[in-house]
Design a protein around this motif. Sequence first.
Motif, PDB file in Angstrom:
ATOM      1  N   GLN A 289       0.820  -1.222   0.000  1.00  0.00           N
ATOM      2  CA  GLN A 289       0.000   0.000   0.000  1.00  0.00           C
ATOM      3  C   GLN A 289       0.852   1.270   0.000  1.00  0.00           C
ATOM      4  O   GLN A 289       0.362   2.363  -0.199  1.00  0.00           O
ATOM      5  CB  GLN A 289      -0.920   0.008   1.220  1.00  0.00           C
ATOM      6  N   MET A 290       2.152   1.105   0.269  1.00  0.00           N
ATOM      7  CA  MET A 290       3.045   2.263   0.259  1.00  0.00           C
ATOM      8  C   MET A 290       3.389   2.593  -1.194  1.00  0.00           C
ATOM      9  O   MET A 290       3.065   1.858  -2.113  1.00  0.00           O
ATOM     10  CB  MET A 290       4.346   1.950   1.023  1.00  0.00           C
ATOM     11  N   SER A 291       4.117   3.695  -1.379  1.00  0.00           N
ATOM     12  CA  SER A 291       4.625   4.003  -2.710  1.00  0.00           C
ATOM     13  C   SER A 291       5.711   2.976  -3.042  1.00  0.00           C
ATOM     14  O   SER A 291       6.673   2.809  -2.280  1.00  0.00           O
ATOM     15  CB  SER A 291       5.220   5.411  -2.702  1.00  0.00           C
ATOM     16  N   ALA A 292       5.577   2.307  -4.177  1.00  0.00           N
ATOM     17  CA  ALA A 292       6.551   1.260  -4.528  1.00  0.00           C
ATOM     18  C   ALA A 292       7.981   1.799  -4.642  1.00  0.00           C
ATOM     19  O   ALA A 292       8.905   1.200  -4.079  1.00  0.00           O
ATOM     20  CB  ALA A 292       6.119   0.541  -5.799  1.00  0.00           C
ATOM     21  N   PRO A 293       8.193   2.918  -5.349  1.00  0.00           N
ATOM     22  CA  PRO A 293       9.580   3.391  -5.435  1.00  0.00           C
ATOM     23  C   PRO A 293      10.144   3.831  -4.081  1.00  0.00           C
ATOM     24  O   PRO A 293      11.333   3.656  -3.813  1.00  0.00           O
ATOM     25  CB  PRO A 293       9.523   4.563  -6.430  1.00  0.00           C
ATOM     26  N   ILE A 294       9.293   4.353  -3.210  1.00  0.00           N
ATOM     27  CA  ILE A 294       9.794   4.772  -1.894  1.00  0.00           C
ATOM     28  C   ILE A 294      10.157   3.528  -1.069  1.00  0.00           C
ATOM     29  O   ILE A 294      11.174   3.498  -0.372  1.00  0.00           O
ATOM     30  CB  ILE A 294       8.745   5.637  -1.152  1.00  0.00           C
TER      31      ILE A 294
ATOM     32  N   THR B 245       9.959  13.059  -5.668  1.00  0.00           N
ATOM     33  CA  THR B 245       8.846  12.197  -6.100  1.00  0.00           C
ATOM     34  C   THR B 245       7.494  12.864  -5.835  1.00  0.00           C
ATOM     35  O   THR B 245       7.343  13.644  -4.884  1.00  0.00           O
ATOM     36  CB  THR B 245       8.865  10.841  -5.355  1.00  0.00           C
ATOM     37  N   GLU B 246       6.524  12.483  -6.663  1.00  0.00           N
ATOM     38  CA  GLU B 246       5.157  12.963  -6.425  1.00  0.00           C
ATOM     39  C   GLU B 246       4.585  12.302  -5.161  1.00  0.00           C
ATOM     40  O   GLU B 246       3.782  12.892  -4.446  1.00  0.00           O
ATOM     41  CB  GLU B 246       4.270  12.617  -7.626  1.00  0.00           C
ATOM     42  N   ASP B 247       4.990  11.069  -4.930  1.00  0.00           N
ATOM     43  CA  ASP B 247       4.424  10.330  -3.796  1.00  0.00           C
ATOM     44  C   ASP B 247       4.818  10.944  -2.447  1.00  0.00           C
ATOM     45  O   ASP B 247       4.039  10.908  -1.492  1.00  0.00           O
ATOM     46  CB  ASP B 247       4.848   8.850  -3.854  1.00  0.00           C
ATOM     47  N   ARG B 248       5.999  11.498  -2.343  1.00  0.00           N
ATOM     48  CA  ARG B 248       6.404  12.163  -1.092  1.00  0.00           C
ATOM     49  C   ARG B 248       5.509  13.384  -0.851  1.00  0.00           C
ATOM     50  O   ARG B 248       4.982  13.598   0.239  1.00  0.00           O
ATOM     51  CB  ARG B 248       7.892  12.563  -1.182  1.00  0.00           C
ATOM     52  N   ARG B 249       5.261  14.122  -1.915  1.00  0.00           N
ATOM     53  CA  ARG B 249       4.392  15.301  -1.791  1.00  0.00           C
ATOM     54  C   ARG B 249       2.981  14.872  -1.384  1.00  0.00           C
ATOM     55  O   ARG B 249       2.369  15.433  -0.485  1.00  0.00           O
ATOM     56  CB  ARG B 249       4.372  16.024  -3.154  1.00  0.00           C
ATOM     57  N   GLU B 250       2.471  13.813  -2.060  1.00  0.00           N
ATOM     58  CA  GLU B 250       1.133  13.295  -1.771  1.00  0.00           C
ATOM     59  C   GLU B 250       1.040  12.767  -0.335  1.00  0.00           C
ATOM     60  O   GLU B 250       0.074  13.035   0.382  1.00  0.00           O
ATOM     61  CB  GLU B 250       0.783  12.175  -2.767  1.00  0.00           C
ATOM     62  N   GLY B 251       2.063  12.048   0.110  1.00  0.00           N
ATOM     63  CA  GLY B 251       2.049  11.461   1.457  1.00  0.00           C
ATOM     64  C   GLY B 251       1.944  12.533   2.523  1.00  0.00           C
ATOM     65  O   GLY B 251       1.142  12.412   3.474  1.00  0.00           O
ATOM     66  N   MET B 252       2.720  13.580   2.395  1.00  0.00           N
ATOM     67  CA  MET B 252       2.700  14.643   3.410  1.00  0.00           C
ATOM     68  C   MET B 252       1.427  15.482   3.316  1.00  0.00           C
ATOM     69  O   MET B 252       0.855  15.872   4.336  1.00  0.00           O
ATOM     70  CB  MET B 252       3.969  15.499   3.293  1.00  0.00           C
TER      71      MET B 252
ATOM     72  N   GLU C 134      -3.974  16.919   5.411  1.00  0.00           N
ATOM     73  CA  GLU C 134      -5.410  17.011   5.087  1.00  0.00           C
ATOM     74  C   GLU C 134      -6.237  15.907   5.750  1.00  0.00           C
ATOM     75  O   GLU C 134      -7.428  15.758   5.488  1.00  0.00           O
ATOM     76  CB  GLU C 134      -5.594  16.956   3.554  1.00  0.00           C
ATOM     77  N   LYS C 135      -5.576  15.110   6.608  1.00  0.00           N
ATOM     78  CA  LYS C 135      -6.256  14.039   7.366  1.00  0.00           C
ATOM     79  C   LYS C 135      -7.016  13.080   6.456  1.00  0.00           C
ATOM     80  O   LYS C 135      -8.195  12.784   6.659  1.00  0.00           O
ATOM     81  CB  LYS C 135      -7.178  14.626   8.445  1.00  0.00           C
ATOM     82  N   ARG C 136      -6.345  12.631   5.399  1.00  0.00           N
ATOM     83  CA  ARG C 136      -6.947  11.628   4.502  1.00  0.00           C
ATOM     84  C   ARG C 136      -5.887  10.580   4.188  1.00  0.00           C
ATOM     85  O   ARG C 136      -4.714  10.746   4.515  1.00  0.00           O
ATOM     86  CB  ARG C 136      -7.458  12.287   3.222  1.00  0.00           C
ATOM     87  N   LYS C 137      -6.327   9.499   3.534  1.00  0.00           N
ATOM     88  CA  LYS C 137      -5.387   8.450   3.118  1.00  0.00           C
ATOM     89  C   LYS C 137      -4.610   8.910   1.892  1.00  0.00           C
ATOM     90  O   LYS C 137      -5.211   9.500   0.986  1.00  0.00           O
ATOM     91  CB  LYS C 137      -6.149   7.167   2.758  1.00  0.00           C
ATOM     92  N   PRO C 138      -3.322   8.617   1.832  1.00  0.00           N
ATOM     93  CA  PRO C 138      -2.578   9.016   0.626  1.00  0.00           C
ATOM     94  C   PRO C 138      -2.979   8.166  -0.575  1.00  0.00           C
ATOM     95  O   PRO C 138      -3.335   7.002  -0.427  1.00  0.00           O
ATOM     96  CB  PRO C 138      -1.119   8.743   1.009  1.00  0.00           C
ATOM     97  N   ASP C 139      -2.917   8.778  -1.737  1.00  0.00           N
ATOM     98  CA  ASP C 139      -3.191   8.057  -2.974  1.00  0.00           C
ATOM     99  C   ASP C 139      -1.878   8.022  -3.770  1.00  0.00           C
ATOM    100  O   ASP C 139      -1.607   8.883  -4.594  1.00  0.00           O
ATOM    101  CB  ASP C 139      -4.300   8.804  -3.735  1.00  0.00           C
ATOM    102  N   PHE C 140      -1.062   7.004  -3.459  1.00  0.00           N
ATOM    103  CA  PHE C 140       0.251   6.940  -4.095  1.00  0.00           C
ATOM    104  C   PHE C 140       0.126   6.471  -5.540  1.00  0.00           C
ATOM    105  O   PHE C 140      -0.659   5.588  -5.860  1.00  0.00           O
ATOM    106  CB  PHE C 140       1.171   5.986  -3.313  1.00  0.00           C
ATOM    107  N   LYS C 141       0.930   7.071  -6.399  1.00  0.00           N
ATOM    108  CA  LYS C 141       0.877   6.737  -7.836  1.00  0.00           C
ATOM    109  C   LYS C 141       2.156   6.047  -8.306  1.00  0.00           C
ATOM    110  O   LYS C 141       2.372   5.877  -9.502  1.00  0.00           O
ATOM    111  CB  LYS C 141       0.695   8.029  -8.648  1.00  0.00           C
ATOM    112  N   ASP C 142       3.026   5.720  -7.372  1.00  0.00           N
ATOM    113  CA  ASP C 142       4.305   5.091  -7.713  1.00  0.00           C
ATOM    114  C   ASP C 142       5.140   5.976  -8.653  1.00  0.00           C
ATOM    115  O   ASP C 142       5.829   5.490  -9.542  1.00  0.00           O
ATOM    116  CB  ASP C 142       4.122   3.688  -8.314  1.00  0.00           C
ATOM    117  N   ARG C 143       5.067   7.288  -8.388  1.00  0.00           N
ATOM    118  CA  ARG C 143       5.867   8.217  -9.189  1.00  0.00           C
ATOM    119  C   ARG C 143       6.566   9.202  -8.276  1.00  0.00           C
ATOM    120  O   ARG C 143       6.031   9.593  -7.275  1.00  0.00           O
ATOM    121  CB  ARG C 143       4.982   9.004 -10.148  1.00  0.00           C
TER     122      ARG C 143
END
Length: 258
Positions: A199-204, A237-244, A249-258
């Motif tokens: 469920q995490m970002s694959a590249p991370i 990475t986009e996923d680091r930005r999305e994760g933080m 925003e108190k929501r689940k991250p939507d990682f895109k593996d980018r």
Amino acid sequence: MSYENLLLEMHGKVALITLNRPQALNALSPALTAELSALLDALETDDGVAAVVLTGSEKAFAAGADIKAMKDWGYMDVYKSDFITATWERLASFRKPSIAAVAGYALGGGCELAMMCDFIIAADSARFGQPEITIGTIPGAGGTQRLTRFIGKSKAMDMVLTGRLMDAQEAERCGLVSRLVPADRLIEEALAAATKIAQMSAPIAMMAKESVNRAFETPLAEGIRFERRLFHATFATEDRREGMAAFVEKRKPDFKDR
Ligand code: HXC
């Protein structure tokens, strides 16, 4: 692709690989390790696969390299074919997260294969050992090296020199195993851990794995510098930005593996 010595099942983005030579307690024959290596090649480039669980049977994860196959080999056979580098070490260089789910015997090459995974979840029935000395040889797939780094010199020497087996409780106490679970929950627990990772970002996750592995190969200051470079790289990475952003925003991250 179909395999004679392996079973492959997909559980979402988790590939469950089962060593499947029950008649030989999953002894790791050249055919089996070649299949495993080819399968890992395929899984590594498949974006539908985020993590791997490697397991065996209730009685044996794997009872070692195939002694019947090896018994008549001479020096030139093993030297010229570079036994075991080409196929066995493929698991150690696999870039996606891998978990060994071990029940029963993990001996010799079986213990070494489990140690090539990122971590080991063991059933209470698991027994680990490097008994090669009892058949006149020594570990050849990292047993003297990885085991020593994982559990320290004294215990590694004890196991490698006496060939004694270590039960699951001792393996957990000395850090060879990350979690100990009842045998009937082994696969469920390993799949749950792998699914969590998936469920995490694959590249991370790959960067995290690469950085931890670096700890085994470098002095501390060099390892810290390596970690810092990869940590900084996550900010590209986009996923680091999305994760933080998701945290704030108190929501689940939507990682895109980018
Ligand atoms: C080939 C093996 C095998 C092995 C078991 N079998 N281990 N065949 N290679 N490593 C076969 C047995 O010959 C037997 O087949 C069948 O599996 C069942 O095994 P048993 O011995 O009858 O079972 P049991 O009495 O329950 O004993 C289980 C065991 C024992 C304690 C795990 O099998 C054992 O000691 N195995 C060898 C363990 C070992 O030394 N491993 C290290 C290998 S060297 P048949 O047809 O005869 O009934 C190594 C080097 C790696 O791994 C270096 C890197 C490549």
